[in-house]
Write an enzyme that holds these catalytic residues in place. Structure first.
Site, PDB file in Angstrom:
ATOM      1  N   HIS A 118      -3.066   0.601  16.377  1.00 28.53           N
ATOM      2  CA  HIS A 118      -2.354   1.114  15.193  1.00 28.53           C
ATOM      3  C   HIS A 118      -1.092   1.895  15.544  1.00 28.53           C
ATOM      4  O   HIS A 118      -0.856   2.996  15.032  1.00 28.53           O
ATOM      5  CB  HIS A 118      -3.303   1.942  14.309  1.00 28.53           C
ATOM      6  CG  HIS A 118      -3.075   1.669  12.850  1.00 28.53           C
ATOM      7  ND1 HIS A 118      -2.359   2.515  12.046  1.00 28.53           N
ATOM      8  CD2 HIS A 118      -3.455   0.635  12.068  1.00 28.53           C
ATOM      9  CE1 HIS A 118      -2.308   2.020  10.820  1.00 28.53           C
ATOM     10  NE2 HIS A 118      -2.964   0.865  10.805  1.00 28.53           N
TER      11      HIS A 118
ATOM     12  N   HIS B 268      -3.124 -10.478   8.813  1.00 33.70           N
ATOM     13  CA  HIS B 268      -3.627  -9.218   8.258  1.00 33.70           C
ATOM     14  C   HIS B 268      -4.500  -9.531   7.031  1.00 33.70           C
ATOM     15  O   HIS B 268      -4.180 -10.427   6.258  1.00 33.70           O
ATOM     16  CB  HIS B 268      -2.385  -8.425   7.836  1.00 33.70           C
ATOM     17  CG  HIS B 268      -2.615  -7.030   7.397  1.00 33.70           C
ATOM     18  ND1 HIS B 268      -1.715  -6.391   6.586  1.00 33.70           N
ATOM     19  CD2 HIS B 268      -3.598  -6.146   7.659  1.00 33.70           C
ATOM     20  CE1 HIS B 268      -2.135  -5.147   6.379  1.00 33.70           C
ATOM     21  NE2 HIS B 268      -3.279  -4.983   7.014  1.00 33.70           N
TER      22      HIS B 268
ATOM     23  N   GLU C 184       1.436  -6.987  11.336  1.00 28.43           N
ATOM     24  CA  GLU C 184       0.981  -6.800   9.946  1.00 28.43           C
ATOM     25  C   GLU C 184       2.040  -6.130   9.082  1.00 28.43           C
ATOM     26  O   GLU C 184       1.998  -6.277   7.869  1.00 28.43           O
ATOM     27  CB  GLU C 184      -0.337  -6.028   9.905  1.00 28.43           C
ATOM     28  CG  GLU C 184      -0.244  -4.593  10.352  1.00 28.43           C
ATOM     29  CD  GLU C 184      -1.594  -3.880  10.370  1.00 28.43           C
ATOM     30  OE1 GLU C 184      -2.601  -4.514  10.707  1.00 28.43           O
ATOM     31  OE2 GLU C 184      -1.626  -2.685  10.035  1.00 28.43           O
TER      32      GLU C 184
ATOM     33  N   TYR D 288      -7.880   6.494  13.450  1.00 26.02           N
ATOM     34  CA  TYR D 288      -7.617   5.311  12.646  1.00 26.02           C
ATOM     35  C   TYR D 288      -8.821   4.352  12.687  1.00 26.02           C
ATOM     36  O   TYR D 288      -9.414   4.140  13.750  1.00 26.02           O
ATOM     37  CB  TYR D 288      -6.361   4.555  13.132  1.00 26.02           C
ATOM     38  CG  TYR D 288      -6.351   3.193  12.519  1.00 26.02           C
ATOM     39  CD1 TYR D 288      -6.029   3.045  11.180  1.00 26.02           C
ATOM     40  CD2 TYR D 288      -6.814   2.086  13.221  1.00 26.02           C
ATOM     41  CE1 TYR D 288      -6.139   1.815  10.571  1.00 26.02           C
ATOM     42  CE2 TYR D 288      -6.914   0.851  12.623  1.00 26.02           C
ATOM     43  CZ  TYR D 288      -6.574   0.729  11.284  1.00 26.02           C
ATOM     44  OH  TYR D 288      -6.701  -0.474  10.663  1.00 26.02           O
TER      45      TYR D 288
ATOM     46  N   ASN E 275       0.817  -1.219   0.000  1.00 24.07           N
ATOM     47  CA  ASN E 275       0.000   0.000   0.000  1.00 24.07           C
ATOM     48  C   ASN E 275       0.848   1.265   0.000  1.00 24.07           C
ATOM     49  O   ASN E 275       1.678   1.473   0.879  1.00 24.07           O
ATOM     50  CB  ASN E 275      -0.900  -0.019   1.247  1.00 24.07           C
ATOM     51  CG  ASN E 275      -2.143   0.824   1.076  1.00 24.07           C
ATOM     52  OD1 ASN E 275      -2.354   1.438   0.037  1.00 24.07           O
ATOM     53  ND2 ASN E 275      -2.982   0.840   2.098  1.00 24.07           N
TER      54      ASN E 275
ATOM     55  N   ARG F 221     -14.045  -6.345  15.059  1.00 23.63           N
ATOM     56  CA  ARG F 221     -13.135  -5.291  15.506  1.00 23.63           C
ATOM     57  C   ARG F 221     -13.945  -4.007  15.654  1.00 23.63           C
ATOM     58  O   ARG F 221     -14.748  -3.684  14.777  1.00 23.63           O
ATOM     59  CB  ARG F 221     -12.022  -5.098  14.472  1.00 23.63           C
ATOM     60  CG  ARG F 221     -10.899  -4.223  14.962  1.00 23.63           C
ATOM     61  CD  ARG F 221      -9.859  -3.965  13.889  1.00 23.63           C
ATOM     62  NE  ARG F 221     -10.199  -2.803  13.090  1.00 23.63           N
ATOM     63  CZ  ARG F 221      -9.349  -2.189  12.259  1.00 23.63           C
ATOM     64  NH1 ARG F 221      -8.124  -2.655  12.106  1.00 23.63           N
ATOM     65  NH2 ARG F 221      -9.727  -1.139  11.563  1.00 23.63           N
TER      66      ARG F 221
ATOM     67  N   TRP G 134       1.261   6.742  12.210  1.00 25.52           N
ATOM     68  CA  TRP G 134      -0.130   6.757  11.746  1.00 25.52           C
ATOM     69  C   TRP G 134      -0.804   5.448  12.104  1.00 25.52           C
ATOM     70  O   TRP G 134      -0.255   4.405  12.076  1.00 25.52           O
ATOM     71  CB  TRP G 134      -0.222   6.989  10.237  1.00 25.52           C
ATOM     72  CG  TRP G 134      -1.650   6.900   9.818  1.00 25.52           C
ATOM     73  CD1 TRP G 134      -2.626   7.825  10.043  1.00 25.52           C
ATOM     74  CD2 TRP G 134      -2.296   5.796   9.172  1.00 25.52           C
ATOM     75  NE1 TRP G 134      -3.834   7.388   9.573  1.00 25.52           N
ATOM     76  CE2 TRP G 134      -3.666   6.141   9.038  1.00 25.52           C
ATOM     77  CE3 TRP G 134      -1.850   4.553   8.708  1.00 25.52           C
ATOM     78  CZ2 TRP G 134      -4.592   5.284   8.446  1.00 25.52           C
ATOM     79  CZ3 TRP G 134      -2.758   3.709   8.129  1.00 25.52           C
ATOM     80  CH2 TRP G 134      -4.113   4.074   7.996  1.00 25.52           C
TER      81      TRP G 134
ATOM     82  N   ARG H 266       0.481 -11.485  13.400  1.00 26.33           N
ATOM     83  CA  ARG H 266      -0.319 -11.012  12.270  1.00 26.33           C
ATOM     84  C   ARG H 266       0.439 -10.936  10.947  1.00 26.33           C
ATOM     85  O   ARG H 266      -0.045 -10.371   9.964  1.00 26.33           O
ATOM     86  CB  ARG H 266      -0.903  -9.634  12.613  1.00 26.33           C
ATOM     87  CG  ARG H 266      -2.094  -9.777  13.509  1.00 26.33           C
ATOM     88  CD  ARG H 266      -2.702  -8.474  13.891  1.00 26.33           C
ATOM     89  NE  ARG H 266      -3.016  -7.569  12.820  1.00 26.33           N
ATOM     90  CZ  ARG H 266      -3.984  -7.743  11.928  1.00 26.33           C
ATOM     91  NH1 ARG H 266      -4.729  -8.813  11.963  1.00 26.33           N
ATOM     92  NH2 ARG H 266      -4.195  -6.836  10.998  1.00 26.33           N
TER      93      ARG H 266
ATOM     94  N   HIS I  89     -15.253  -5.463  10.570  1.00 29.00           N
ATOM     95  CA  HIS I  89     -14.858  -4.139  11.063  1.00 29.00           C
ATOM     96  C   HIS I  89     -16.037  -3.234  11.321  1.00 29.00           C
ATOM     97  O   HIS I  89     -16.556  -2.610  10.398  1.00 29.00           O
ATOM     98  CB  HIS I  89     -13.947  -3.461  10.047  1.00 29.00           C
ATOM     99  CG  HIS I  89     -12.636  -4.135   9.942  1.00 29.00           C
ATOM    100  ND1 HIS I  89     -12.467  -5.317   9.268  1.00 29.00           N
ATOM    101  CD2 HIS I  89     -11.432  -3.830  10.457  1.00 29.00           C
ATOM    102  CE1 HIS I  89     -11.215  -5.688   9.378  1.00 29.00           C
ATOM    103  NE2 HIS I  89     -10.570  -4.819  10.079  1.00 29.00           N
TER     104      HIS I  89
ATOM    105  N   GLU J  23      -4.443  -4.935  19.247  1.00 27.70           N
ATOM    106  CA  GLU J  23      -3.469  -5.058  18.149  1.00 27.70           C
ATOM    107  C   GLU J  23      -2.545  -3.846  18.081  1.00 27.70           C
ATOM    108  O   GLU J  23      -2.969  -2.713  18.349  1.00 27.70           O
ATOM    109  CB  GLU J  23      -4.279  -5.173  16.848  1.00 27.70           C
ATOM    110  CG  GLU J  23      -3.442  -5.160  15.595  1.00 27.70           C
ATOM    111  CD  GLU J  23      -4.312  -5.133  14.350  1.00 27.70           C
ATOM    112  OE1 GLU J  23      -5.501  -5.517  14.424  1.00 27.70           O
ATOM    113  OE2 GLU J  23      -3.799  -4.702  13.303  1.00 27.70           O
TER     114      GLU J  23
ATOM    115  N   ASP K  13      -6.234  -3.537   1.321  1.00 28.30           N
ATOM    116  CA  ASP K  13      -5.063  -3.380   0.453  1.00 28.30           C
ATOM    117  C   ASP K  13      -4.379  -4.710   0.168  1.00 28.30           C
ATOM    118  O   ASP K  13      -3.398  -4.750  -0.584  1.00 28.30           O
ATOM    119  CB  ASP K  13      -4.070  -2.356   1.021  1.00 28.30           C
ATOM    120  CG  ASP K  13      -3.778  -2.529   2.498  1.00 28.30           C
ATOM    121  OD1 ASP K  13      -4.707  -2.443   3.310  1.00 28.30           O
ATOM    122  OD2 ASP K  13      -2.603  -2.757   2.823  1.00 28.30           O
TER     123      ASP K  13
ATOM    124  N   GLU L  84      -8.282 -11.807   9.533  1.00 25.94           N
ATOM    125  CA  GLU L  84      -8.956 -10.522   9.281  1.00 25.94           C
ATOM    126  C   GLU L  84      -9.645 -10.545   7.915  1.00 25.94           C
ATOM    127  O   GLU L  84      -9.103 -11.092   6.958  1.00 25.94           O
ATOM    128  CB  GLU L  84      -7.928  -9.382   9.307  1.00 25.94           C
ATOM    129  CG  GLU L  84      -8.556  -8.020   9.052  1.00 25.94           C
ATOM    130  CD  GLU L  84      -7.553  -6.877   9.135  1.00 25.94           C
ATOM    131  OE1 GLU L  84      -6.331  -7.137   9.100  1.00 25.94           O
ATOM    132  OE2 GLU L  84      -8.002  -5.721   9.217  1.00 25.94           O
TER     133      GLU L  84
ATOM    134  N   ASP M 172      -7.696  -2.227  17.366  1.00 28.84           N
ATOM    135  CA  ASP M 172      -6.389  -1.933  16.779  1.00 28.84           C
ATOM    136  C   ASP M 172      -5.891  -0.586  17.284  1.00 28.84           C
ATOM    137  O   ASP M 172      -6.490   0.453  16.997  1.00 28.84           O
ATOM    138  CB  ASP M 172      -6.535  -1.911  15.246  1.00 28.84           C
ATOM    139  CG  ASP M 172      -5.200  -1.877  14.533  1.00 28.84           C
ATOM    140  OD1 ASP M 172      -4.172  -1.650  15.192  1.00 28.84           O
ATOM    141  OD2 ASP M 172      -5.190  -2.086  13.299  1.00 28.84           O
TER     142      ASP M 172
END
Ligand code: KDG
Ligand code: MG
Length: 402
Positions: free
Chosen positions: A212, A312, A262, A159, A37, A147, A402, A283, A122, A236, A316, A339, A210
């Site tokens: 993130h 993961h 991930e 996120y 990605n 999630r 991020w 993951r 999600h 996560e 993407d 996931e 998550d």
């Protein structure tokens, strides 16, 4: 038997995907996902310029030898671009081997350990109310694991909060967007979200979250502790994992299960995490961690330490990756969860596939190879569009994770 021809297809049916196709002199072909990605064309060039010329004339049945040739033989090891390119070749070769054998890849790996692989969906919303309603919709659709992510009051973006209901997509067209992040606000608000979800729906479903990579280890330890009453399936990416030792601090403070990996590209990224049992779920995924051949090594190592898989599977990762993941998940003995983010209808048309969602699980028939294809005519309708993931900054302008 020889590899006669190989080429990449870049297509953007809603988002960018890079696919490698390997064709043998006997006409059998295989496909592999090569999507990274925001850095798609780097993998594409790596394959076109440096990998494909070395594949022509090799025996496609020698998957292990070709893996070692591309990994050791390059001298420069690991890294997401290299390992995604190797993964694409590896997936395509397993696809070919399955077609030659007349067997699905999960049969080549050792057969089914289960009938279907449990997936998590999600649920998200701009605020708690929307997120709680979304959880209800996922329960109605039959998900056993969900999630949950919510917007944070005082922040424009958080996120995991999508623009639509079912098709969360973090990358945006053009150059990267910048978002403001504030961890103390997030930490104040997140345990309350899970309290409300448990109050509304009880404890019969698995809930995941998550972080993130946004928290420091001590912040993550606090969140893990605050979430304990709500019995999460996992927390996560609690903190960035370049320093694997960082998870020791989180682990020593909380019994909330931890998942990470991930963005890992090889076993070396998670060796300490696994052998010290600092995590519960790994993951790492087929497309970004060197293909089926390497993920199998990670999973076997994890099994020795009672760490289970939780690959993961965001949008993407193309349907080629999802098909490979379902094959892998049907076999892998220490499976945890997979996931699953729905792809758009246009993406599903470009990549016709055999896997399907049935009552919380991903099922697949006994079709040879990976059970997924690429419709090149449809793919050609969607040219590449530059797109990036956002960049996060703290309120004072400091770049953050991020
Ligand atoms: O490309 C980045 C996404 O795949 C990632 O942000 C999604 O964190 C993610 C997840 O858990 O699916
Ligand atoms: Mg994640």
């Amino acid at each position: 038997m020889q590899i006669k021809h190989a080429y990449t297809v870049v297509t953007s049916p809603g988002r960018n995907f890079v696919t490698l196709k390997i064709v043998t002199d006997e006409g059998v072909y295989g496909i592999g996902d090569a999507t990274l990605n925001g850095r798609e064309l780097a993998v594409n060039a790596y394959l076109e310029e440096h990998v494909i010329p070395c594949l022509i004339g090799r025996d496609p049945r020698n998957i292990e030898d070709i893996w070692q040739y591309l990994y050791r033989g390059a001298y420069w090891r690991r890294g997401p671009v290299t390992m995604t390119a190797i993964a694409a070749v590896d997936m395509a070769l397993w696809d070919i081997k399955g077609k030659l054998a007349g067997m699905p890849v999960h049969q080549l790996l050792g057969g089914r350990s289960r009938d279907g692989v449990m997936v998590y969906g999600h649920a998200n919303g701009r605020d708690h109310g929307e997120a709680i309603e979304a959880v209800g919709r996922y329960i109605e659709m039959g998900y056993k694991a969900i999630r949950v992510q919510s917007g944070v009051p005082g922040l424009d973006k958080a996120y995991g909060v999508g623009k639509g209901d079912l098709y969360y997509e973090p990358a945006d067209k053009g150059l990267p967007d910048e978002e403001v992040w504030d961890t103390p606000l997030y930490l104040r608000h997140t345990p309350e979200l899970f309290r409300k979800v448990r109050d509304a729906y009880g404890y019969d479903h698995h809930l995941l979250h998550d972080g993130h990579h946004r928290m420091t280890p001590i912040e993550a330890a606090r969140l893990g502790r605050d979430l304990e009453p709500f019995r999460l399936f996992w927390l996560e990416d609690a903190t960035p994992a370049e320093n694997q030792e960082a998870f020791r601090l989180i682990r020593s403070h909380t019994t909330t299960p931890l998942a990470v990996g991930e963005i890992f590209s090889s076993l070396w990224d998670c060796k300490d995490l696994i052998q010290n049992q600092l995590i519960d779920y790994i993951r790492a995924t087929i497309v970004h961690a060197g293909g089926i051949t390497h993920l199998r090594r990670i999973a076997d190592f994890a099994a020795l330490h009672q760490v289970r898989t939780g690959c993961h599977g965001a949008t993407d990762l193309s349907p080629v990756s999802m098909a490979a993941a379902v094959n892998f998940g049907l076999w892998v003995p220490n499976f945890g969860i997979q996931e699953y983010m729905r792809h758009t209808e246009a993406t599903d048309e470009v990549f016709p596939h055999n896997y399907r969602f049935v009552n919380g699980f991903m099922e697949m028939d006994e079709v040879p190879g990976l059970g997924v294809d690429l419709d090149e005519t449809k793919a050609a309708r969607y040219p590449y569009q530059r797109a990036y993931l956002p960049v996060a900054r703290l309120r004072d302008g400091t770049v953050w994770n991020w």
